[in-house]
Design a protein around this motif. Structure first.
Motif, PDB file in Angstrom:
ATOM      1  N   GLN A  70      18.986  17.246 -22.984  1.00  0.00           N
ATOM      2  CA  GLN A  70      19.442  17.512 -24.348  1.00  0.00           C
ATOM      3  C   GLN A  70      20.143  18.871 -24.426  1.00  0.00           C
ATOM      4  O   GLN A  70      19.764  19.820 -23.740  1.00  0.00           O
ATOM      5  CB  GLN A  70      18.245  17.516 -25.297  1.00  0.00           C
ATOM      6  CG  GLN A  70      17.447  16.236 -25.315  1.00  0.00           C
ATOM      7  CD  GLN A  70      17.993  15.225 -26.295  1.00  0.00           C
ATOM      8  OE1 GLN A  70      18.917  15.514 -27.046  1.00  0.00           O
ATOM      9  NE2 GLN A  70      17.428  14.033 -26.286  1.00  0.00           N
ATOM     10  N   GLY A  97      18.984  20.139 -17.660  1.00  0.00           N
ATOM     11  CA  GLY A  97      17.976  20.269 -18.710  1.00  0.00           C
ATOM     12  C   GLY A  97      17.264  21.601 -18.668  1.00  0.00           C
ATOM     13  O   GLY A  97      16.959  22.197 -19.714  1.00  0.00           O
ATOM     14  N   CYS A 121      16.447  16.003  -9.091  1.00  0.00           N
ATOM     15  CA  CYS A 121      17.129  15.355 -10.214  1.00  0.00           C
ATOM     16  C   CYS A 121      18.174  16.315 -10.777  1.00  0.00           C
ATOM     17  O   CYS A 121      17.809  17.344 -11.358  1.00  0.00           O
ATOM     18  CB  CYS A 121      16.113  14.983 -11.297  1.00  0.00           C
ATOM     19  SG  CYS A 121      16.858  14.505 -12.863  1.00  0.00           S
ATOM     20  N   GLY A 162      11.851   8.415 -17.105  1.00  0.00           N
ATOM     21  CA  GLY A 162      13.048   9.166 -16.756  1.00  0.00           C
ATOM     22  C   GLY A 162      12.855  10.636 -17.049  1.00  0.00           C
ATOM     23  O   GLY A 162      12.068  11.003 -17.929  1.00  0.00           O
ATOM     24  N   SER A 192       9.641  16.896 -14.617  1.00  0.00           N
ATOM     25  CA  SER A 192      10.919  16.895 -13.914  1.00  0.00           C
ATOM     26  C   SER A 192      10.711  16.746 -12.412  1.00  0.00           C
ATOM     27  O   SER A 192       9.584  16.772 -11.919  1.00  0.00           O
ATOM     28  CB  SER A 192      11.689  18.192 -14.192  1.00  0.00           C
ATOM     29  OG  SER A 192      11.131  19.271 -13.463  1.00  0.00           O
ATOM     30  N   TRP A 230      20.101  16.047 -13.374  1.00  0.00           N
ATOM     31  CA  TRP A 230      19.995  16.159 -14.830  1.00  0.00           C
ATOM     32  C   TRP A 230      18.850  17.090 -15.217  1.00  0.00           C
ATOM     33  O   TRP A 230      18.904  17.733 -16.282  1.00  0.00           O
ATOM     34  CB  TRP A 230      19.803  14.792 -15.458  1.00  0.00           C
ATOM     35  CG  TRP A 230      21.037  13.940 -15.440  1.00  0.00           C
ATOM     36  CD1 TRP A 230      21.241  12.788 -14.743  1.00  0.00           C
ATOM     37  CD2 TRP A 230      22.255  14.193 -16.145  1.00  0.00           C
ATOM     38  NE1 TRP A 230      22.506  12.309 -14.966  1.00  0.00           N
ATOM     39  CE2 TRP A 230      23.149  13.141 -15.836  1.00  0.00           C
ATOM     40  CE3 TRP A 230      22.677  15.201 -17.016  1.00  0.00           C
ATOM     41  CZ2 TRP A 230      24.443  13.077 -16.352  1.00  0.00           C
ATOM     42  CZ3 TRP A 230      23.968  15.138 -17.536  1.00  0.00           C
ATOM     43  CH2 TRP A 230      24.831  14.091 -17.211  1.00  0.00           C
ATOM     44  N   CYS A 231      17.827  17.182 -14.368  1.00  0.00           N
ATOM     45  CA  CYS A 231      16.721  18.115 -14.639  1.00  0.00           C
ATOM     46  C   CYS A 231      17.188  19.560 -14.525  1.00  0.00           C
ATOM     47  O   CYS A 231      16.704  20.439 -15.253  1.00  0.00           O
ATOM     48  CB  CYS A 231      15.559  17.851 -13.684  1.00  0.00           C
ATOM     49  SG  CYS A 231      14.717  16.282 -13.956  1.00  0.00           S
ATOM     50  N   SER A 242      13.735  13.569 -24.660  1.00  0.00           N
ATOM     51  CA  SER A 242      14.014  12.963 -23.363  1.00  0.00           C
ATOM     52  C   SER A 242      15.458  13.202 -22.965  1.00  0.00           C
ATOM     53  O   SER A 242      16.366  13.131 -23.801  1.00  0.00           O
ATOM     54  CB  SER A 242      13.726  11.462 -23.425  1.00  0.00           C
ATOM     55  OG  SER A 242      14.024  10.831 -22.197  1.00  0.00           O
ATOM     56  N   GLY A 243      15.666  13.506 -21.685  1.00  0.00           N
ATOM     57  CA  GLY A 243      17.018  13.698 -21.177  1.00  0.00           C
ATOM     58  C   GLY A 243      17.470  15.143 -21.240  1.00  0.00           C
ATOM     59  O   GLY A 243      16.779  16.014 -21.770  1.00  0.00           O
TER      60      GLY A 243
END
Length: 231
Positions: free
Chosen positions: A211, A19, A13, A195, A9, A15-16, A208-209
């Motif tokens: 989730q 996550g 980010c 990513g 990560s 999204w991190c 990934s992502g």
């Protein structure tokens, strides 16, 4: 029974951050299901914007250029904010002034994860301290708008997490472990990780992502099954 989680990560980010919170929720449920399972989480570096100047640069103009203008950026922020709200995060993008170079933030995490813990149970103390530091770095970036590329800010954040701020500042003012961190980021790229966030469980299965917690839990369960049983 052991479960290792490698999280690739970057602290800039968003999204991190989502996550990370989803992983926290998944691990809380996991510990209820598997109270005797030892869990180790390791944070690995990734440079979302590897060309960022060391001193940083204006945040919003960069993102508007990257994503195609103010309207598109507003749509992306709205999407991220909705996902963050579900994870208990109230993003404050308007507070962020500078796009940060995250080499030193990753070095700080490297330092925290490789340091010697306190007496009694160094590994457990170290793991707990790292978890607090990761949360603090994301919060500094996305809730408070602090410049997480600045050495003084990073040392202060470390101090707020119970680390020796003066020792951290001396470390950050050196070049120690810089090449190791860059090498870790390059290794992620070589593995095909393009990513983040990216989660690896027991060096066997990946997700990934950002989730949702239930999806991460599913992969955790599969990671502990015999290899012949994983389909």
């Amino acid at each position: 029974m052991n479960l290792t989680v490698d999280v690739v990560s970057d602290v800039v980010c968003p999204w991190c951050f989502v996550g990370k919170r989803n992983l926290d929720a998944a691990l809380a449920q996991w510990r209820t299901e598997q109270p005797d399972c030892e869990v180790t989480v390791h944070w690995r570096p990734f440079f979302l914007n590897p060309d960022t100047p060391e001193s940083g640069e204006p945040y919003r103009p960069f993102l508007e250029k990257k994503f195609g203008g103010p309207q598109k950026l507003a749509e992306i922020w709205q999407q991220i904010s909705a996902a963050g709200h579900k994870a208990g995060i109230e993003f404050a993008f308007e507070k962020i002034e500078l796009r940060a170079n995250t080499l030193n933030a990753h070095r700080l995490l490297h330092f925290a994860q490789s340091g010697v813990g306190a007496d009694g149970d160094p590994k457990a103390v170290q793991s707990k301290a790292t978890a607090a530091l990761v949360e603090a770095l994301f919060a500094a970036q996305f809730l408070d708008g602090r410049h997480v590329g600045d050495r003084a800010v990073l040392a202060a954040i470390a101090g707020e997490c119970g680390m020796d701020a003066a020792a951290v500042r001396r470390y950050l003012d050196s070049d120690e472990d810089a090449e190791a961190v860059r090498g870790g980021a390059e290794e992620a790229r070589r593995l095909g990780i393009s990513g983040v966030p990216f989660f690896i469980f027991n060096n066997r299965l990946a997700a990934s992502g950002a989730q949702p917690p239930e999806a991460l839990l599913k992969v955790m369960r599969e990671a502990l099954r015999p290899a012949s049983a994983v389909t």
